[in-house]
Structure formats: structure tokens, C-alpha cells
Enzyme design. Structure first.
Site, PDB file in Angstrom:
ATOM      1  N   ARG A  12       0.739  -1.092  -0.147  1.00  0.00           N
ATOM      2  CA  ARG A  12       0.077   0.192   0.019  1.00  0.00           C
ATOM      3  C   ARG A  12       0.837   1.389   0.161  1.00  0.00           C
ATOM      4  NH1 ARG A  12      -1.250   1.921   5.333  1.00  0.00           N
ATOM      5  NH2 ARG A  12      -0.227   0.517   6.835  1.00  0.00           N
ATOM      6  N   ASN A  82      11.422   0.109   1.675  1.00  0.00           N
ATOM      7  CA  ASN A  82      10.374   1.060   1.542  1.00  0.00           C
ATOM      8  C   ASN A  82       9.649   1.066   2.826  1.00  0.00           C
ATOM      9  OD1 ASN A  82       8.131   2.846   0.341  1.00  0.00           O
ATOM     10  ND2 ASN A  82       6.938   0.889   1.089  1.00  0.00           N
ATOM     11  N   GLY A  84       8.013   1.442   6.503  1.00  0.00           N
ATOM     12  CA  GLY A  84       8.484   2.612   7.316  1.00  0.00           C
ATOM     13  C   GLY A  84       7.153   3.055   8.196  1.00  0.00           C
ATOM     14  N   ILE A  85       7.421   3.410   9.308  1.00  0.00           N
ATOM     15  CA  ILE A  85       6.479   3.874  10.307  1.00  0.00           C
ATOM     16  C   ILE A  85       6.676   5.239  10.732  1.00  0.00           C
ATOM     17  CG2 ILE A  85       5.727   1.335  10.708  1.00  0.00           C
ATOM     18  CD1 ILE A  85       7.190   1.571  13.367  1.00  0.00           C
ATOM     19  N   TYR A 147      12.309   9.392  14.132  1.00  0.00           N
ATOM     20  CA  TYR A 147      12.066   9.203  12.455  1.00  0.00           C
ATOM     21  C   TYR A 147      13.230   9.864  11.796  1.00  0.00           C
ATOM     22  CZ  TYR A 147       9.491   9.240   8.139  1.00  0.00           C
ATOM     23  OH  TYR A 147       9.028   9.081   6.651  1.00  0.00           O
ATOM     24  N   ILE A 180       3.957  13.329   0.228  1.00  0.00           N
ATOM     25  CA  ILE A 180       3.395  12.580  -0.782  1.00  0.00           C
ATOM     26  C   ILE A 180       1.877  12.353  -0.423  1.00  0.00           C
ATOM     27  CG2 ILE A 180       3.590  10.501  -2.215  1.00  0.00           C
ATOM     28  CD1 ILE A 180       6.136  12.209  -2.177  1.00  0.00           C
TER      29      ILE A 180
HETATM   30  N1  LIG Z   1       3.862   9.341   2.830  1.00  0.00           N
HETATM   31  C1  LIG Z   1       4.842  10.260   2.715  1.00  0.00           C
HETATM   32  O1  LIG Z   1       4.443  11.678   2.426  1.00  0.00           O
HETATM   33  C2  LIG Z   1       6.268   9.964   2.809  1.00  0.00           C
HETATM   34  C3  LIG Z   1       7.061  11.015   2.882  1.00  0.00           C
HETATM   35  C4  LIG Z   1       8.273  10.694   3.075  1.00  0.00           C
HETATM   36  C5  LIG Z   1       8.841   9.498   3.094  1.00  0.00           C
HETATM   37  N2  LIG Z   1       7.982   8.394   3.231  1.00  0.00           N
HETATM   38  C6  LIG Z   1       8.139   7.119   3.443  1.00  0.00           C
HETATM   39  O2  LIG Z   1       8.115   6.101   2.203  1.00  0.00           O
HETATM   40  C7  LIG Z   1       7.976   4.833   2.728  1.00  0.00           C
HETATM   41  C8  LIG Z   1       6.332   4.581   2.603  1.00  0.00           C
HETATM   42  O3  LIG Z   1       5.586   5.293   3.189  1.00  0.00           O
HETATM   43  P1  LIG Z   1       3.777   5.320   3.106  1.00  0.00           P
HETATM   44  O4  LIG Z   1       3.370   6.567   3.536  1.00  0.00           O
HETATM   45  O5  LIG Z   1       3.666   4.909   1.828  1.00  0.00           O
HETATM   46  O6  LIG Z   1       3.471   4.409   4.102  1.00  0.00           O
HETATM   47  P2  LIG Z   1       2.050   3.484   4.624  1.00  0.00           P
HETATM   48  O7  LIG Z   1       1.236   3.850   3.667  1.00  0.00           O
HETATM   49  O8  LIG Z   1       1.907   3.698   5.900  1.00  0.00           O
HETATM   50  O9  LIG Z   1       2.540   2.010   4.089  1.00  0.00           O
HETATM   51  C9  LIG Z   1       3.545   1.164   4.703  1.00  0.00           C
HETATM   52  C10 LIG Z   1       3.884  -0.040   4.220  1.00  0.00           C
HETATM   53  O10 LIG Z   1       4.907  -0.488   5.099  1.00  0.00           O
HETATM   54  C11 LIG Z   1       4.784  -1.661   5.952  1.00  0.00           C
HETATM   55  N3  LIG Z   1       5.299  -1.921   7.119  1.00  0.00           N
HETATM   56  C12 LIG Z   1       5.203  -0.969   8.313  1.00  0.00           C
HETATM   57  N4  LIG Z   1       6.070  -1.392   9.195  1.00  0.00           N
HETATM   58  C13 LIG Z   1       6.509  -2.510   8.803  1.00  0.00           C
HETATM   59  C14 LIG Z   1       7.217  -3.542   9.376  1.00  0.00           C
HETATM   60  N5  LIG Z   1       7.790  -3.610  10.794  1.00  0.00           N
HETATM   61  N6  LIG Z   1       7.514  -4.758   8.764  1.00  0.00           N
HETATM   62  C15 LIG Z   1       7.218  -5.107   7.432  1.00  0.00           C
HETATM   63  N7  LIG Z   1       6.233  -4.056   6.565  1.00  0.00           N
HETATM   64  C16 LIG Z   1       6.131  -2.996   7.263  1.00  0.00           C
HETATM   65  C17 LIG Z   1       3.056  -1.666   5.903  1.00  0.00           C
HETATM   66  O11 LIG Z   1       2.261  -2.753   6.132  1.00  0.00           O
HETATM   67  P3  LIG Z   1       0.738  -3.060   6.579  1.00  0.00           P
HETATM   68  O12 LIG Z   1       0.105  -2.556   5.473  1.00  0.00           O
HETATM   69  O13 LIG Z   1       0.841  -4.367   7.107  1.00  0.00           O
HETATM   70  O14 LIG Z   1       0.852  -1.915   7.607  1.00  0.00           O
HETATM   71  C18 LIG Z   1       2.790  -0.968   4.647  1.00  0.00           C
HETATM   72  O15 LIG Z   1       2.769  -1.909   3.559  1.00  0.00           O
HETATM   73  C19 LIG Z   1       8.012   4.830   4.599  1.00  0.00           C
HETATM   74  O16 LIG Z   1       9.329   4.602   4.473  1.00  0.00           O
HETATM   75  C20 LIG Z   1       7.998   6.474   4.692  1.00  0.00           C
HETATM   76  O17 LIG Z   1       8.675   6.788   5.795  1.00  0.00           O
HETATM   77  C21 LIG Z   1       6.552   8.455   3.095  1.00  0.00           C
END
Ligand SMILES: NC(=O)c1ccc[n+]([C@@H]2O[C@H](COP(=O)([O-])OP(=O)(O)OC[C@H]3O[C@@H](n4cnc5c(N)ncnc54)[C@H](OP(=O)(O)O)[C@@H]3O)[C@@H](O)[C@H]2O)c1
Length: 240
Positions: A12, A82, A84-85, A147, A180
Site C-alpha cells: 500500500r 520502503n 516505514g512507520i 524518525y 506525498i
Molecule cells: N507518505 C509520505 O508523504 C512520505 C514522505 C517521505 C517518506 N516516506 C517514506 O516512504 C515509505 C512509505 O510510506 P507510506 O506513507 O507509503 O507508508 P504506509 O502507507 O503507511 O505503508 C507502509 C507499508 O509498510 C509496511 N510496514 C510497516 N511496518 C512494517 C514492518 N515492521 N515490517 C514490514 N512491513 C512494514 C506496511 O504494512 P501493513 O500494510 O501491513 O501495515 C505498509 O505496507 C516509508 O518509509 C515512509 O517513511 C513517506
């Protein structure tokens, strides 16, 4: 035979866009997730991309999970870290648990995933490792000491490992997204969102597909001379 790409947190958000873009570019893709079975099943049904559940914070689970992916699909040649939490809190209120959970997933998870895959890449003299960091790992962010430390750690990890992989045909790079347009952002109140967008020179949030296209490029043969780099994809919000 198409190359195998493994995307953590690939079911996702940004990860799903990366998995789909890699599949569209001809890779055989495996996506991992942590616990949201419903989303993962829906993603597999929609895309045909196999999903695997394990916690990237556990070295043993990563080693076992990677072995299963490789038995199913073949050796992993592209790894996208990828998953991240966030566990945000101002530092004086941040608990050791909030610190540890973020470090375990966002930094140790990168070690745990890369380490078991590395020997095979070295033997085959080819590999692509791309880790998704964040603008907040580059510039810091209020209430994100955990983070920002982990995401900055990902950049240091990448610069060091890139030196070790260079002669073995393995590139190691970071993509650092800004804000994003994901589900996470949809929960932010409109007023706060307006302030965020006002601080982005291009005047909008980024799209997950834009991050995905950057990853696809870094994974390609064309990107063989790029290693140890951090590609900022943040609409000009922070320039290094
Ligand atoms: N969104 C933003 O604006 C943004 C900006 C900068 C950087 N990022 C980085 O981009 C990456 C993706 O972000 P996103 O917003 O797309 O995140 P997201 O929608 O919350 O999705 C996170 C994904 O990571 C999985 N995950 C979380 N913890 C895990 C663990 N311990 N082991 C295995 N899988 C795990 C989740 O699995 P489940 O579905 O099972 O929970 C999910 O598939 C992250 O590293 C985040 O820090 C995001």
C-alpha cells in the site's frame, strides 16, 4: 527471464506504487507487508503481485521470508527498502518504545533485509538496492527525533554500502521523498495541509507514482553509474 524485485511495505501507499511500476517495467515483483492482510489480499487480487507477511524488524524473519521469496520466484536482484512507520512525539514526551519501534523498522529493517540478500548479489555481480528515506531525515522535523535519526541513518548506511558494492556491480541509493499524496496525508486537517503546500515551491504534494518512477530508473541498467546517491523528490521544499 525477468529480474526479481522485492519491495518491503509494497502492498500500500508509496510501496504499492513502486511494486506496480516495477511490474509494469517488466520485473517479477514480490511485495511484503507487516499485518494488514485485507489490504495485501486486495492488492494481490488487483495487481497479481504476490505478497508476503513478515516484520522487517526481525533479522530471522527477514532471512526466512527472503528464502521463501527466492524459492518461489528466483534470486532477488532489486531490493527496495520502503517499509516505514512514524511514532511522533516531542522529544521530552518520546518514550523508549517509540524510539525503538521506529529504529527497528526504519533503520534496522534496512540492515535486516539487505544483509541476507547481499551475498547473492555479490556472487552474481549485479544488484540494485534502493532505500526510501525522507526529507525529514535530511532536514529534521519537530516531534520526529526518532524518525529523522532513522531516516538519516539510512543515508549513511547507503553511502557506506555503496562503496562496498561498487566493484561487484551493485548500486546502493536513496530516494528521499517530500510530502506525498498518500492515505496518511488525507488525515491532515485542510488548514494544516494548506500550510504544508504553501511551503512546497512546485505548489502541490508529490504523487506516489513520481517516487515509483524514480525507483524504476535507479533499478535500471541505465542507472549503473549512480551509487551512494540521495535523490530528493520533494518539489523543491528542501535543496541540498
Ligand atoms: N507518505 C509520505 O508523504 C512520505 C514522505 C517521505 C517518506 N516516506 C517514506 O516512504 C515509505 C512509505 O510510506 P507510506 O506513507 O507509503 O507508508 P504506509 O502507507 O503507511 O505503508 C507502509 C507499508 O509498510 C509496511 N510496514 C510497516 N511496518 C512494517 C514492518 N515492521 N515490517 C514490514 N512491513 C512494514 C506496511 O504494512 P501493513 O500494510 O501491513 O501495515 C505498509 O505496507 C516509508 O518509509 C515512509 O517513511 C513517506
Amino acid at each position: 527471464m525477468s529480474r526479481v524485485a522485492l519491495v518491503t511495505g509494497g502492498s500500500r501507499g508509496i510501496g504499492a506504487a513502486i511494486s506496480t511500476a516495477l511490474k509494469d517495467a517488466g520485473y517479477t515483483v514480490a511485495a511484503t507487508y507487516a499485518g494488514n492482510d485485507e489490504k495485501a489480499a486486495a492488492f494481490t487480487a488487483e495487481t497479481g503481485i504476490k505478497t508476503y507477511k513478515w516484520d522487517v524488524g526481525s533479522y530471522e524473519d527477514c532471512a526466512a521470508g527472503i528464502a521463501k521469496v527466492e524459492a518461489d520466484l528466483g534470486p532477488v536482484e532489486v531490493l527496495v527498502n520502503n517499509a516505514g512507520i512514524t511514532r511522533d512525539a516531542p522529544f521530552h514526551k518520546m518514550s523508549p518504545t517509540q524510539w525503538k519501534e521506529v529504529m527497528d523498522t526504519n533503520l534496522s529493517g534496512v540492515f535486516n533485509m539487505t544483509h541476507p540478500i547481499w551475498p547473492g548479489m555479490r556472487e552474481r555481480k549485479f544488484g540494485r538496492i534502493v532505500t526510501i528515506s525522507s526529507i525529514n531525515g535530511q532536514k529534521g522535523q519537530f516531534a520526529q527525533v526518532n524518525y529523522a535519526a532513522a531516516k538519516a541513518g539510512d543515508i549513511g548506511f547507503t553511502k557506506a554500502l555503496a562503496q562496498e558494492g561498487a566493484r561487484a556491480g551493485i548500486t546502493v541509493n536513496v530516494v528521499a521523498p517530500g510530502y506525498i499524496n498518500t492515505e496518511m496525508m488525507a488525515t491532515i486537517p485542510e488548514k494544516v495541509m494548506d500550510q504544508i503546500v504553501a511551503g512546497i515551491p512546485v505548489g502541490r504534494l508529490g504523487e506516489a507514482a513520481e517516487i515509483a518512477r524514480t525507483v524504476v530508473f535507479l533499478a535500471s541498467d541505465d542507472a549503473g553509474f549512480i551509487t551512494g546517491s540521495t535523490i530528493s523528490a520533494n518539489g523543491g521544499q528542501y535543496m541540498l
